[in-house]
Design a protein around this motif. Structure first.
Motif, PDB file in Angstrom:
ATOM      1  N   PHE A  56       0.844  -1.182   0.000  1.00 42.09           N
ATOM      2  CA  PHE A  56       0.000   0.000   0.000  1.00 42.09           C
ATOM      3  C   PHE A  56       0.880   1.233   0.000  1.00 42.09           C
ATOM      4  CE2 PHE A  56       0.988  -0.906   4.357  1.00 42.09           C
ATOM      5  CZ  PHE A  56       1.182   0.321   4.944  1.00 42.09           C
ATOM      6  N   PHE A  57       0.278   2.374  -0.237  1.00 42.13           N
ATOM      7  CA  PHE A  57       1.007   3.632  -0.285  1.00 42.13           C
ATOM      8  C   PHE A  57       0.618   4.461   0.933  1.00 42.13           C
ATOM      9  CE2 PHE A  57       1.336   8.101  -1.642  1.00 42.13           C
ATOM     10  CZ  PHE A  57       2.677   8.125  -1.946  1.00 42.13           C
ATOM     11  N   PRO A  58       1.459   4.481   1.975  1.00 38.44           N
ATOM     12  CA  PRO A  58       1.105   5.250   3.173  1.00 38.44           C
ATOM     13  C   PRO A  58       1.247   6.748   2.911  1.00 38.44           C
ATOM     14  CG  PRO A  58       3.287   4.331   3.418  1.00 38.44           C
ATOM     15  CD  PRO A  58       2.744   3.817   2.112  1.00 38.44           C
ATOM     16  N   LEU A  59       0.264   7.495   3.335  1.00 40.62           N
ATOM     17  CA  LEU A  59       0.284   8.940   3.171  1.00 40.62           C
ATOM     18  C   LEU A  59      -0.026   9.574   4.513  1.00 40.62           C
ATOM     19  CD1 LEU A  59       0.415  11.436   1.317  1.00 40.62           C
ATOM     20  CD2 LEU A  59      -2.031  11.178   0.971  1.00 40.62           C
ATOM     21  N   THR A  60       0.820  10.474   4.944  1.00 39.89           N
ATOM     22  CA  THR A  60       0.639  11.165   6.207  1.00 39.89           C
ATOM     23  C   THR A  60       0.602  12.653   5.948  1.00 39.89           C
ATOM     24  OG1 THR A  60       1.879   9.446   7.343  1.00 39.89           O
ATOM     25  CG2 THR A  60       1.583  11.510   8.510  1.00 39.89           C
ATOM     26  N   VAL A  61      -0.376  13.319   6.524  1.00 40.26           N
ATOM     27  CA  VAL A  61      -0.498  14.773   6.401  1.00 40.26           C
ATOM     28  C   VAL A  61      -0.390  15.366   7.794  1.00 40.26           C
ATOM     29  CG1 VAL A  61      -1.983  16.677   5.705  1.00 40.26           C
ATOM     30  CG2 VAL A  61      -1.960  14.578   4.369  1.00 40.26           C
ATOM     31  N   HIS A  62       0.503  16.305   7.959  1.00 40.28           N
ATOM     32  CA  HIS A  62       0.682  16.980   9.243  1.00 40.28           C
ATOM     33  C   HIS A  62       0.267  18.428   9.059  1.00 40.28           C
ATOM     34  CE1 HIS A  62       2.305  17.975  13.140  1.00 40.28           C
ATOM     35  NE2 HIS A  62       2.923  18.994  12.590  1.00 40.28           N
ATOM     36  N   TYR A  63      -0.818  18.820   9.707  1.00 43.14           N
ATOM     37  CA  TYR A  63      -1.341  20.179   9.585  1.00 43.14           C
ATOM     38  C   TYR A  63      -1.250  20.846  10.942  1.00 43.14           C
ATOM     39  CZ  TYR A  63      -4.637  24.012   9.161  1.00 43.14           C
ATOM     40  OH  TYR A  63      -5.217  25.249   9.178  1.00 43.14           O
TER      41      TYR A  63
END
Length: 80
Positions: A56-63
Protein backbone atom coordinates in the motif's frame (compact mmCIF):
# COMPACT_ATOMS: atom_id res chain seq x y z
CA UNK A 1 24.55 28.64 -4.54
CA UNK A 2 20.81 27.84 -4.51
CA UNK A 3 18.98 26.63 -7.59
CA UNK A 4 15.85 28.72 -6.96
CA UNK A 5 12.94 28.40 -9.38
CA UNK A 6 10.07 30.86 -9.13
CA UNK A 7 6.99 30.89 -11.36
CA UNK A 8 4.00 33.23 -11.17
CA UNK A 9 0.61 33.15 -12.86
CA UNK A 10 -2.66 35.02 -12.66
CA UNK A 11 -5.31 33.08 -10.66
CA UNK A 12 -8.56 35.01 -10.81
CA UNK A 13 -7.86 38.43 -9.37
CA UNK A 14 -4.79 37.25 -7.41
CA UNK A 15 -1.26 36.22 -8.40
CA UNK A 16 -0.22 32.64 -7.62
CA UNK A 17 3.51 32.23 -7.03
CA UNK A 18 5.26 28.85 -6.74
CA UNK A 19 8.84 28.85 -5.44
CA UNK A 20 11.21 25.94 -4.92
CA UNK A 21 14.89 25.36 -4.16
CA UNK A 22 15.31 27.91 -1.37
CA UNK A 23 14.01 26.22 1.80
CA UNK A 24 13.76 22.62 3.09
CA UNK A 25 16.65 21.50 0.94
CA UNK A 26 16.97 18.18 2.79
CA UNK A 27 13.48 17.18 1.62
CA UNK A 28 13.14 15.39 -1.71
CA UNK A 29 10.75 18.10 -2.86
CA UNK A 30 9.59 21.40 -1.39
CA UNK A 31 7.35 24.18 -2.72
CA UNK A 32 6.13 27.44 -1.24
CA UNK A 33 2.83 28.51 -2.80
CA UNK A 34 1.72 32.10 -2.29
CA UNK A 35 -1.70 33.43 -3.27
CA UNK A 36 -2.28 37.03 -2.25
CA UNK A 37 -1.18 37.29 1.38
CA UNK A 38 -1.47 33.56 2.11
CA UNK A 39 1.54 31.22 1.90
CA UNK A 40 1.68 27.43 2.21
CA UNK A 41 4.81 25.29 2.32
CA UNK A 42 4.53 21.66 1.13
CA UNK A 43 7.37 19.17 1.58
CA UNK A 44 7.79 15.61 0.32
CA UNK A 45 10.22 12.92 1.44
CA UNK A 46 10.38 9.33 0.22
CA UNK A 47 12.42 6.17 0.55
CA UNK A 48 14.46 5.00 -2.43
CA UNK A 49 13.44 1.35 -1.99
CA UNK A 50 10.11 -0.24 -1.17
CA UNK A 51 9.87 -2.08 2.14
CA UNK A 52 9.42 -5.86 1.73
CA UNK A 53 5.79 -6.92 2.05
CA UNK A 54 4.42 -3.38 1.74
CA UNK A 55 1.49 -3.42 -0.67
CA UNK A 56 0.00 0.00 0.00
CA UNK A 57 1.01 3.63 -0.29
CA UNK A 58 1.10 5.25 3.17
CA UNK A 59 0.28 8.94 3.17
CA UNK A 60 0.64 11.16 6.21
CA UNK A 61 -0.50 14.77 6.40
CA UNK A 62 0.68 16.98 9.24
CA UNK A 63 -1.34 20.18 9.59
CA UNK A 64 -0.59 22.76 12.23
CA UNK A 65 -2.51 26.01 12.45
CA UNK A 66 -0.95 28.82 14.39
CA UNK A 67 -3.53 30.85 16.27
CA UNK A 68 -1.77 34.14 15.72
CA UNK A 69 -1.61 33.51 11.94
CA UNK A 70 -5.40 33.23 11.75
CA UNK A 71 -5.95 36.29 13.92
CA UNK A 72 -7.07 34.17 16.87
CA UNK A 73 -5.86 34.80 20.39
CA UNK A 74 -6.17 32.21 23.11
CA UNK A 75 -8.52 33.17 25.90
CA UNK A 76 -6.99 33.57 29.32
CA UNK A 77 -8.75 33.11 32.62
CA UNK A 78 -9.84 36.31 34.21
CA UNK A 79 -8.09 36.83 37.50
CA UNK A 80 -9.82 38.78 40.19
Amino acid sequence: MFNVTKKSMQWGEETLTLETGKVARQADGSVIATLGETSVMANVTFARKQKPGQDFFPLTVHYQEKYYAAGKVRKTKKRE
